[in-house]
Structures are given as structure tokens and as C-alpha cells.
Design a protein around this motif. Structure first.
Motif, PDB file in Angstrom:
ATOM      1  N   UNK A   1       0.841  -1.186   0.000  1.00 32.45           N
ATOM      2  CA  UNK A   1       0.000   0.000   0.000  1.00 32.45           C
ATOM      3  C   UNK A   1       0.874   1.233   0.000  1.00 32.45           C
ATOM      4  N   UNK A   2       0.302   2.327  -0.441  1.00 35.83           N
ATOM      5  CA  UNK A   2       1.044   3.574  -0.489  1.00 35.83           C
ATOM      6  C   UNK A   2       0.047   4.720  -0.363  1.00 35.83           C
ATOM      7  N   UNK A   3       0.551   5.930  -0.293  1.00 33.25           N
ATOM      8  CA  UNK A   3      -0.310   7.094  -0.125  1.00 33.25           C
ATOM      9  C   UNK A   3      -1.123   7.322  -1.393  1.00 33.25           C
ATOM     10  N   UNK A   4      -2.413   7.049  -1.305  1.00 31.06           N
ATOM     11  CA  UNK A   4      -3.323   7.227  -2.436  1.00 31.06           C
ATOM     12  C   UNK A   4      -4.254   8.368  -2.059  1.00 31.06           C
ATOM     13  N   UNK A   5      -3.807   9.591  -2.293  1.00 34.42           N
ATOM     14  CA  UNK A   5      -4.456  10.763  -1.704  1.00 34.42           C
ATOM     15  C   UNK A   5      -5.766  11.138  -2.374  1.00 34.42           C
ATOM     16  N   UNK A   6      -5.880  10.949  -3.678  1.00 36.08           N
ATOM     17  CA  UNK A   6      -7.030  11.502  -4.396  1.00 36.08           C
ATOM     18  C   UNK A   6      -7.904  10.429  -5.025  1.00 36.08           C
ATOM     19  N   UNK A   7      -8.003   9.292  -4.362  1.00 33.86           N
ATOM     20  CA  UNK A   7      -8.904   8.240  -4.840  1.00 33.86           C
ATOM     21  C   UNK A   7      -9.693   7.724  -3.648  1.00 33.86           C
ATOM     22  N   UNK A   8     -10.991   7.431  -3.815  1.00 32.42           N
ATOM     23  CA  UNK A   8     -11.780   6.929  -2.686  1.00 32.42           C
ATOM     24  C   UNK A   8     -11.153   5.666  -2.086  1.00 32.42           C
ATOM     25  N   UNK A   9     -11.147   5.564  -0.765  1.00 31.18           N
ATOM     26  CA  UNK A   9     -10.562   4.377  -0.126  1.00 31.18           C
ATOM     27  C   UNK A   9     -11.148   3.062  -0.622  1.00 31.18           C
ATOM     28  N   UNK A  10     -12.408   3.081  -1.074  1.00 29.51           N
ATOM     29  CA  UNK A  10     -13.021   1.844  -1.564  1.00 29.51           C
ATOM     30  C   UNK A  10     -12.268   1.261  -2.756  1.00 29.51           C
ATOM     31  N   UNK A  11     -11.571   2.101  -3.523  1.00 29.05           N
ATOM     32  CA  UNK A  11     -10.857   1.612  -4.694  1.00 29.05           C
ATOM     33  C   UNK A  11      -9.400   1.253  -4.392  1.00 29.05           C
ATOM     34  N   UNK A  12      -8.895   1.678  -3.235  1.00 29.48           N
ATOM     35  CA  UNK A  12      -7.498   1.400  -2.895  1.00 29.48           C
ATOM     36  C   UNK A  12      -7.163  -0.096  -2.899  1.00 29.48           C
TER      37      UNK A  12
END
Length: 334
Positions: free
Chosen positions: A287-298
Motif C-alpha cells: 500500500x502507499x499514499x493514495x491521496x485523491x482516490x476513494x478508499x473503496x478503490x485502494x
């Protein structure tokens, strides 16, 4: 970008195109299905699946319970196919997830659910005439042929379909907009450098995979692929559950795969990871910093990169990720 030399790498790298095709082809069907679910007003959801498809059902449990407020339970297919019992599923939304749609126990469980009066939906990649004739909605995953034994693109296609269904039921425009950008995000993830070093995977005999919430929802699939593709004995736990007994495994040297999802569970999960570190575990982050995507898609982005990383690890170890020893693509159980 990953060099796609094996069938597994090729298929995993096709995921952005699969998701794009599914979102375009299934839009009208998702809208009709959402209307039917709203009219049916199910009291609970009953998930049917085996293996990787069952792991997609764990994701569905967290998704449906947090977004739709419906309780979700998982089928034990042998209750019907072996023990011959009929369950009361009259007010259930039944979701069947399968790559082939051919396993006798999955078909039998679906027949039982349909007899009970459930609203039955099948998410299937291959053509499955018998299952299609049983259900109220047959939703093709559009993943195309998947020949490698280890499922990759079909799993991510299953998660995309589940997200789409929930987004339409909720009329969630933000999630629908995010799904429209998902293929691009997956392409960017494929272009990222490996996150799980092949050398470190090769050195493992066993490991524990820890996640919380949606992190746990994909932890079981991560553990399965570590076993299937790299012959590493891996076991998945909720990071909270790991503290209730299994943490005694840290009395021996242990590597933990830490699945980091930027959602409401993140701070609680981090506390538990900090504790296992203090007790001496070696921790590898997924995992990594996914700042601009909804957590549901992470979770989908993490799995996209993970599939490519373990293919590289298997090649480094001299293993064939396309044909793991003792396994076959379609498994039919009773």
C-alpha cells in the motif's frame, strides 16, 4: 512497466482494459439490477463462491455492510450439496461469484436459493448456461480468457462489478465518477516499480498477512496467491483478530505483510502493526499514499501491483506462475 512474459503477467496487465470494458458494457444492466434490488428490499445478502471468488465475497461483505447497511453472510455450499438442507433465503439477495460457473456445489447452492425465493445474481467470467438459466440477473465480468491457474484480472473484475452494483443501488455519483477513472489508475499502478521485493519473497518460508476492514477483505487473496504462486505458507488475519491469540506466533521469527488502506480503520490498524513491530516482527508494507482516490478503490490498486510483484518473485525463484504444481484452472467440487 512490468515485462509481461508469463501468462499470469499478461493477464494481470490486461486488468485496466477489462475494467474499462466492463464499465461500458454493463452500465444498463447495473441500472436494471439496482432498480430490482431496491424493489425487492432484501433483508440480508448471501454470498456464494469458492477460492478467489469467495475472497471477492469477503470484499463484498465489507462493501455492502458499510455502504448499504445490509448484513452479509457466506454460504457453506456443502450444507446443500452434501447435507441436502434447504435454507430460508426468501428475503435474501444472493450473489454468486464464479470464474467458470460450473462447479456442482455452486450450482446446487444457487438452485436451493432460487427455490427459496431469493433474488439471485451471478457474477461470472465464462459462459455458464446452466447457472445463467437459474438466476434472475447474470452479470458477465468481461475479463476474457484467463488461462493462468492463479486468477488475477477476474478477481479484480469481480470487485469492480460489486462496486458498480453498490454505486448504482446507492445512486452514489462520487463512486461512479471514481470508477470511471479506475482504468487509468490501474494503468498508473502497473507502471509503478515493484513494492514487494522478489528477493525477500524468495527468502520466506512462511508469513502472516494482516489488514483491517477492507485490508482484511483482500488479505485472504494475498495469502492464497503467496501459497499458489510462490509456495510460501501464508495465513491471513484481521490485524485486530491477530492480537487475540495468533500473536503468539511472534515467539518465532515471523514476517508480516501489512496491507495499508486509507480508510476509517487505518489508525486502529497502524496501532496493531506498531505492536507487532515492537514484538520483533519483520514488516513488509503493501500500500502507499493514495491521496485523491476513494478508499473503496485502494484495495484494487494494491492487488493490481501485488499480482505483478509475485509473478516477478516466482520467476526469480525459478517457479512457473502459470502452472503451479498440483493445481488446475477449473476446480469442480461437490
Amino acid at each position: 512497466m512490468t515485462t509481461a512474459q508469463t501468462r499470469m503477467a499478461l493477464e494481470a496487465s490486461e486488468t485496466p482494459a477489462v475494467v474499462r470494458r466492463q464499465l461500458q458494457s454493463n452500465q444498463a444492466q447495473y441500472q436494471r439490477l439496482a432498480q430490482q434490488i431496491q424493489q425487492f428490499q432484501p433483508e440480508f445478502v448471501y454470498m456464494i463462491g469458492r477460492g478467489t471468488s469467495d475472497h471477492a465475497g469477503v470484499f463484498a461483505k465489507y462493501l455492502i455492510e458499510t455502504e448499504l447497511g445490509l448484513p452479509v453472510c457466506h454460504a457453506a455450499p456443502s450444507v446443500n450439496s452434501v447435507f441436502g438442507k434447504q435454507l430460508n433465503l426468501k428475503r435474501a439477495l444472493v450473489i454468486v461469484i464464479s470464474q467458470s460457473g460450473k462447479s456442482p456445489d455452486i450450482v446446487a447452492q444457487t438452485e436451493m436459493a432460487k427455490r427459496a425465493g431469493a433474488l439471485c445474481v451471478a457474477l461470472v467470467n465464462d459462459t455458464a448456461p446452466k447457472l445463467e438459466a437459474l438466476v434472475d440477473f447474470f452479470v458477465p465480468l468481461h475479463a476474457g480468457p484467463e488461462l493462468a491457474v492463479a486468477a488475477t484480472k477476474s478477481y479484480l473484475a469481480s470487485l469492480t462489478a460489486l462496486l458498480s452494483i453498490v454505486a448504482y443501488v446507492n445512486t452514489d455519483s462520487h463512486l461512479l465518477d471514481a470508477l470511471a477513472l479506475l482504468p487509468q489508475r490501474l494503468e498508473q499502478t502497473i507502471a509503478r516499480p515493484p513494492q514487494l521485493p522478489a528477493q525477500e519473497v524468495a527468502a520466506l518460508e512462511r508469513c502472516v498477512v494482516l489488514g483491517r476492514g477492507f485490508g482484511y477483505a483482500i488479505a485472504r487473496e494475498v495469502a492464497l496467491k503467496m501459497k499458489e504462486v510462490c509456495r510460501v505458507q501464508a495465513e491471513a488475519f484481521s490485524s485486530a483478530e491477530f492480537l487475540h491469540g495468533p500473536i503468539s506466533l511472534l515467539n518465532r521469527a515471523l514476517t508480516v505483510l501489512d496491507i495499508k488502506i486509507p480508510d476509517a480503520s487505518a489508525s486502529f490498524h497502524q496501532q496493531q502493526i506498531d505492536e507487532v513491530k515492537q514484538r520483533g516482527a519483520a514488516v513488509l508494507e503493501l500500500g502507499w499514499d493514495i491521496a485523491d482516490i476513494p478508499p473503496l478503490l485502494a484495495p484494487l490498486l494494491i492487488m493490481q501491483r501485488f499480482y505483478l510483484d509475485i509473478e516477478l518473485a516466482a520467476a526469480f525463484m525459478g517457479l512457473d506462475p502459470d502452472k503451479p504444481q498440483g493445481l488446475k484452472k477449473v476446480t469442480e467440487t461437490v
